[in-house]
Design a protein around this motif. Structure first.
Motif, PDB file in Angstrom:
ATOM      1  N   THR A  95       0.832  -1.203   0.000  1.00 42.67           N
ATOM      2  CA  THR A  95       0.000   0.000   0.000  1.00 42.67           C
ATOM      3  C   THR A  95       0.863   1.248   0.000  1.00 42.67           C
ATOM      4  O   THR A  95       0.578   2.225  -0.722  1.00 42.67           O
ATOM      5  N   SER A 148      -0.566  -1.688  -8.511  1.00 44.48           N
ATOM      6  CA  SER A 148      -1.775  -2.402  -8.096  1.00 44.48           C
ATOM      7  C   SER A 148      -1.726  -3.856  -8.557  1.00 44.48           C
ATOM      8  O   SER A 148      -2.151  -4.764  -7.824  1.00 44.48           O
ATOM      9  N   GLN A 162       0.585  -5.734  -6.285  1.00 43.02           N
ATOM     10  CA  GLN A 162      -0.073  -5.987  -5.001  1.00 43.02           C
ATOM     11  C   GLN A 162      -1.071  -7.133  -5.120  1.00 43.02           C
ATOM     12  O   GLN A 162      -1.116  -8.022  -4.271  1.00 43.02           O
TER      13      GLN A 162
END
Length: 284
Positions: A202, A265, A268
């Motif tokens: 994050t 993203s 992740q």
């Protein structure tokens, strides 16, 4: 009489048959976004022509596309400069943020000693120290000064998220590690790192966006033609009243920022999708 009953399908076969195709999934995920964007562009074009807005105030999208095609090599050269600064600053922020987080969580006294300086580094306005950084590195190495300034902006989210993640390991599991006399490396490898990984990723997503912003703002602050990135194209275009090229540079910058966000993203989702609730999916 022959048995005319139809054999039941295997549950796994039925589930696979009901699963939507990859194309259907992509269209469902991206369709609304693309449709909204096209509608906005159409309304923009219509409004400019309907109300007779000057191109020096708000050029229509068609004129921006023409400018982008005409100045494409120049814009791509500027993008390469900005992208290089941004990616280098982001990579430095990730490495230094993780290492700094590990250092701060080694011992409570280390955190008490260094954490206030990390906060001071974050709250110091970049525009206040940019001239000093440019002087230190010299006008012949403006790119280095821009990278340092972009790193300063992107560093703190990585540091703060790493520290928070390393502290978020389950207390009961920590007691189990202590009970079995686990080494510091075993405790880190099997407990602290998995707990911190969602926080670190994050932080990386936030830092990736801030690195783009920091790099662009640093170019504005540097105020030197030696920095030939997209920010300088915007400044130069504004001086020459070439508003369509200014919008073209802004559009390319936005696409680049979205690409950086999308890549982080994807990383992740790749690392967390099999075990962490935040990325395990679920219909909404």
């Amino acid at each position: 009489m022959a048995d005319e009953s139809v054999p039941l399908a295997h549950p796994e076969t039925k589930r696979l048959a009901e699963r939507p195709s990859r194309l259907t999934t992509v269209l469902r995920e991206t369709g609304p976004t693309v449709a909204a964007g096209l509608a906005f562009i159409a309304l923009w074009e219509l409004a400019v022509h309907t109300f007779g807005i000057s191109k020096f105030v708000l050029p229509p999208p068609s004129m921006i596309v023409v400018s982008m095609i005409a100045d494409f090599p120049y814009l791509m050269h500027a993008l390469a400069f900005t992208a290089g600064i941004t990616i280098a600053a982001f990579a430095a922020a990730v490495v230094s943020g993780i290492l700094g987080g590990l250092l701060l969580t080694l011992h409570r006294d280390v955190e008490r000693m260094l954490w206030p300086y990390a906060i001071a580094l974050q709250v110091t306005p970049m525009v206040a120290i940019a001239p000093l950084v440019i002087i230190w590195v010299g006008l012949d190495r403006v790119w280095l000064g821009l990278m340092i300034l972009a790193w300063l902006v992107a560093f703190f989210p990585m540091l703060a998220n790493t520290v928070q993640g390393l502290k978020s390991a389950d207390r009961g599991l920590q007691d189990v590690m202590t009970l079995y006399q686990a080494s510091r490396w075993q405790r880190f490898r099997h407990l602290q790192l998995p707990a911190a990984l969602p926080y670190i990723l994050t932080g990386a997503r936030i830092s990736s966006s801030l690195a783009v912003i920091g790099g662009v703002v640093a170019e504005f602050v540097a105020g030197s033609g030696a920095s030939t990135g997209l920010a300088w194209v915007i400044v130069e275009s504004g001086t020459m009243l070439d508003v369509p090229r200014m919008f073209a540079a802004l559009f390319i910058l936005s696409v680049f920022g979205l690409a950086i966000w999308w890549l982080t993203s994807m990383v992740q989702a790749r690392l967390l999708s099999r075990w962490h609730e935040s990325e395990m999916g679920g219909e909404r």
